[in-house]
Design an enzyme around this catalytic site. Structure first.
Site, PDB file in Angstrom:
ATOM      1  N   ALA A  10       0.823  -1.213   0.000  1.00 41.71           N
ATOM      2  CA  ALA A  10       0.000   0.000   0.000  1.00 41.71           C
ATOM      3  C   ALA A  10       0.857   1.263   0.000  1.00 41.71           C
ATOM      4  CB  ALA A  10      -0.925   0.004   1.216  1.00 41.71           C
ATOM      5  N   ARG A  35      -0.202 -10.365  -2.193  1.00 45.85           N
ATOM      6  CA  ARG A  35      -0.861 -11.488  -2.864  1.00 45.85           C
ATOM      7  C   ARG A  35      -0.332 -11.669  -4.283  1.00 45.85           C
ATOM      8  NH1 ARG A  35      -4.499 -13.331   0.533  1.00 45.85           N
ATOM      9  NH2 ARG A  35      -5.671 -11.946   1.917  1.00 45.85           N
ATOM     10  N   HIS A  77      -8.289  -4.885   8.837  1.00 46.85           N
ATOM     11  CA  HIS A  77      -7.314  -4.619   9.899  1.00 46.85           C
ATOM     12  C   HIS A  77      -7.425  -5.582  11.069  1.00 46.85           C
ATOM     13  CE1 HIS A  77      -6.417  -0.152   8.701  1.00 46.85           C
ATOM     14  NE2 HIS A  77      -5.962  -1.034   7.830  1.00 46.85           N
ATOM     15  N   LYS A  95      -4.215   3.094  11.066  1.00 48.30           N
ATOM     16  CA  LYS A  95      -5.516   3.565  11.525  1.00 48.30           C
ATOM     17  C   LYS A  95      -6.461   3.655  10.338  1.00 48.30           C
ATOM     18  CE  LYS A  95      -6.216   6.988   9.982  1.00 48.30           C
ATOM     19  NZ  LYS A  95      -6.423   7.308   8.541  1.00 48.30           N
ATOM     20  N   ARG A 163     -11.016   4.692  -0.115  1.00 53.52           N
ATOM     21  CA  ARG A 163     -11.708   5.658   0.735  1.00 53.52           C
ATOM     22  C   ARG A 163     -13.128   5.929   0.257  1.00 53.52           C
ATOM     23  NH1 ARG A 163      -6.521   6.453   0.311  1.00 53.52           N
ATOM     24  NH2 ARG A 163      -5.268   6.964   2.151  1.00 53.52           N
TER      25      ARG A 163
END
Length: 328
Positions: A10, A35, A77, A95, A163
């Site tokens: 990421a 992956r 998460h 977070k 998002r």
């Protein structure tokens, strides 16, 4: 040296956390997992990391890492933090840790039964900027705190961005609403009692794109707004009886602007500027995490603290559905 494995390639890991770990004095990245093995190897080569894995499970089962950093989509998460803890690895998870406060209980149980360190990656709590804000309030530099005001906004209508995808935990409150809440709680040591809020959702995505929030902390109020579809802005102001503290670039300090705090007096005739030259908040975060693993005494964001913060976000969502106050 604490040996980190990175779960996924990421952007926040590539751009912020992996460079911070490699720059740190007491930890190092020894493995990247994706992956897609090709992507893992590409990122590993970029940062001169010796090991690449084509699955998260394979890396967790290996003995080349002691801890993991997890920057997966929010909806994953808790799942992967528990899997990492059960594999005996310490966990630094991006977070927001969860989408509901109750989800954190299972991770607390996993932490305790495996005797590992698990923490949510709130880099601001390790920044000298926010440490200074907390000490100024503690010292009474602004007298009695009466009001905290904040804003955190950006513009993003990319349908492919996590998002903007509800199933992945998208939305403004999980992404950026957590910051005004955590920074206020961190700086004051206080917890909100009740919430009023208005939230708007995108008609296409279904994610929350704007929230205006008022939180009652008994002795003072916090009011803030966040948006994923407004011009970029970040600000936090702590206003007291004898003065105020304005945090100039409170959250993305490394790229938003100067890392400064202004402390103004009651009459606004005098102010002091505190400047912090490259606070390296991500590096401080990973170094503190490594020390917590080593000595068990370092101040980090506990899972219990994370649960309290998520309870506020949960209450904001509930308050948005009603007229009036909602208990936290």
């Amino acid at each position: 040296m604490l040996r980190f494995g990175i779960i996924s390639t990421a952007k926040i890991g590539r751009d912020n956390v992996v460079p911070a770990i490699q720059d740190a004095e007491n930890c190092v990245v020894t493995a990247i997992a994706s992956r897609d093995l090709g992507r893992a190897r590409e990122m590993a080569d970029r940062f001169s990391v010796p090991h690449a894995f084509g699955s998260y499970e394979e890396m967790l089962a290996s003995d080349v890492i002691d801890a993991v950093y997890i920057p997966l989509p929010t909806s994953q998460h808790i799942e992967w933090s528990i899997k990492a803890a059960d594999a005996g690895k310490h966990v630094l998870c991006e977070k927001p840790l969860a989408l509901k406060a109750g989800e954190i209980d299972a991770l607390i149980a996993a932490r305790d039964r495996n005797r590992v360190v698990v923490t949510e990656a709130y880099m601001i709590t390790y920044s000298p900027v926010w440490q200074k804000v907390r000490s100024l309030i503690d010292e009474g530099a602004i007298g009695s705190l009466r009001h905290v005001q904040g804003a955190f906004t950006y513009f993003n209508r990319d349908a492919a961005n996590m998002r903007n995808i509800p199933e992945l935990g998208g939305g403004g409150l999980p992404d950026i609403g957590v910051y005004p809440v955590m920074s206020t709680r961190f700086s004051t040591g206080k917890e909100p009692l009740r919430i009023q809020a208005i939230t708007e959702r995108d008609p296409d995505f279904g994610t929350d794109i704007y929230s205006s929030v008022k939180a009652d902390f008994a002795d003072f109020e916090l009011s803030f707004y966040v948006s994923t579809q407004m011009a970029n802005r970040q600000i936090m102001v702590f206003h007291g009886t004898d003065g105020y503290i304005e945090v100039k670039s409170p959250f993305n300090a490394n790229r938003w602007g100067p890392e400064e705090i202004e402390l103004a007096d009651r009459s606004h005739n005098e102010s002091r500027i505190f400047r912090f030259q490259d606070s390296r908040q991500y590096r401080r975060e990973v170094e503190a995490f490594a020390r917590a693993v080593e000595n068990g005494k370092e101040e980090i964001v506990t899972l219990e603290n994370s649960k309290l913060n998520q309870k506020v976000i949960d209450a904001i969502y509930r308050a948005s559905e009603k007229d009036g106050w909602e208990a936290v």
